[in-house]
Scaffold this motif. Structure first.
Motif, mmCIF file in Angstrom:
data_model
loop_
_atom_site.group_PDB
_atom_site.id
_atom_site.type_symbol
_atom_site.label_atom_id
_atom_site.label_comp_id
_atom_site.label_asym_id
_atom_site.label_seq_id
_atom_site.Cartn_x
_atom_site.Cartn_y
_atom_site.Cartn_z
ATOM 1 N N VAL A 149 42.134 72.830 53.067
ATOM 2 C CA VAL A 149 43.562 73.143 52.995
ATOM 3 C C VAL A 149 44.382 71.866 52.834
ATOM 4 O O VAL A 149 44.185 70.895 53.567
ATOM 5 C CB VAL A 149 44.048 73.887 54.261
ATOM 6 N N HIS A 191 43.910 79.411 46.482
ATOM 7 C CA HIS A 191 45.094 80.202 46.822
ATOM 8 C C HIS A 191 46.287 79.262 46.921
ATOM 9 O O HIS A 191 46.245 78.255 47.632
ATOM 10 C CB HIS A 191 44.919 80.938 48.153
ATOM 11 N N THR A 223 44.940 76.283 49.416
ATOM 12 C CA THR A 223 43.785 76.670 50.222
ATOM 13 C C THR A 223 42.622 76.971 49.286
ATOM 14 O O THR A 223 42.733 77.832 48.410
ATOM 15 C CB THR A 223 44.088 77.910 51.082
ATOM 16 N N SER A 276 37.343 76.467 51.862
ATOM 17 C CA SER A 276 38.232 76.575 53.034
ATOM 18 C C SER A 276 39.049 75.309 53.288
ATOM 19 O O SER A 276 39.782 75.230 54.271
ATOM 20 C CB SER A 276 37.462 76.938 54.306
ATOM 21 N N ASP A 299 45.955 84.022 44.295
ATOM 22 C CA ASP A 299 44.745 83.263 43.983
ATOM 23 C C ASP A 299 44.753 82.890 42.498
ATOM 24 O O ASP A 299 45.171 83.688 41.648
ATOM 25 C CB ASP A 299 43.493 84.090 44.274
ATOM 26 N N ARG A 320 37.325 70.743 60.395
ATOM 27 C CA ARG A 320 38.104 71.127 59.226
ATOM 28 C C ARG A 320 37.533 70.411 58.008
ATOM 29 O O ARG A 320 37.252 69.218 58.069
ATOM 30 C CB ARG A 320 39.576 70.741 59.410
ATOM 31 N N CYS A 352 51.408 75.015 49.424
ATOM 32 C CA CYS A 352 50.203 74.840 50.229
ATOM 33 C C CYS A 352 49.021 75.282 49.383
ATOM 34 O O CYS A 352 49.070 76.321 48.721
ATOM 35 C CB CYS A 352 50.303 75.687 51.501
#
Length: 260
Positions: A125, A146, A204, A123, A182, A99, A202
């Motif tokens: 998060v 996002h 991202t 990517s 986004d 990750r 959250c």
């Protein structure tokens, strides 16, 4: 996911109060005015936060004019003001990490507010988490991110299913989607409040990106402002017409060793 906390690699690191000068004549006043015009943007942000959050506390939202003032200052912050570029190691994907690792660059923290920057590789998060009793300003410095945010549903409709009643399953709570979109820099700073505006969110990273966060007051376990992480489970809205403004989700508490 790992969140690494480092001091920003820049001159000054933590920002502190500007030296106070005794003004004795009109010439010194003019010099002070000229000096204030040359104040570095992040120092100006610090000074503004000191004013805006002077009376901050759990659940206390600054006056509208102060929110607008801080929003305006944040809107003027650019990546070069904090010595960040997309080609820096913070923003590079590493094949050895399952990750992407997120780096937190600490700028300043006191009992009234905190300032810091999250650096996310593509990517990367920052999981769904809350900001209890806090007003939070987020400025996307560069990249595309996002954001999905939620507010708690305070009053459940009478027709709500028994499976989500707090008395039967206290670890579950119902929330509604506030934002699911986004955002690409440059864009307006986002603001969330203790009870609305998307207090749970959250992040991202669609591309490498950096986000400057200002929290007032900051997280404090001692004062009961814990960072709680959540896992969401989609749940159709009660009317049967899902959409970005009425979509519901059930959340279950998910302990996480990392702090926002």
């Amino acid at each position: 996911m790992g969140i690494e906390r480092n001091l920003a690699d820049r001159k000054g690191k933590d920002f502190c109060e500007l030296p106070k000068e005794t003004i004795t004549n009109s010439r010194s006043r003019r010099n002070r005015r000229r000096s204030s015009k040359k104040m570095p943007p992040v120092q100006k942000l610090f000074e503004t936060c000191k004013e805006v959050f002077a009376s901050s506390g759990t659940g206390i939202v600054p006056p509208t004019q102060d929110i607008d003032k801080l929003r305006s200052v944040l809107d003027g912050i650019k990546p070069e003001d904090v010595d960040l570029r997309p080609d820096m190691p913070y923003f590079m994907a590493n094949a050895s990490h399952r990750r992407p690792k997120i780096t937190y660059l600490h700028i300043y923290e006191c009992e009234k507010f905190s300032m810091g920057i999250f650096c996310l590789p593509p990517s990367g998060v920052i999981p769904l988490h809350n900001h209890p009793g806090m007003t939070v300003f987020s400025k996307l410095l560069f990249g595309t991110m996002h954001i999905k945010s939620y507010d708690w549903v305070v009053d459940l409709p009478p027709e709500s299913p028994t499976t989500v009643k707090p008395s039967e399953c206290p670890e579950l709570r119902l929330a509604k989607v506030k934002v699911d979109a986004d955002f690409t820099a440059p864009c307006n700073p986002s603001i969330l409040y203790p009870e609305d505006g998307g207090n749970l969110h959250c992040f991202t990273a669609v591309t490498a990106c950096a986000v400057l966060d200002v929290l007032g007051p900051p997280y404090s376990d001692f004062d009961g402002r814990h960072c709680t992480y959540y896992t969401n489970y989609p749940f159709p809205d009660f009317s049967g017409n899902p959409g970005p403004t009425c979509h519901m989700s059930i959340f279950v508490y998910a302990p996480d060793p990392h702090k926002h």
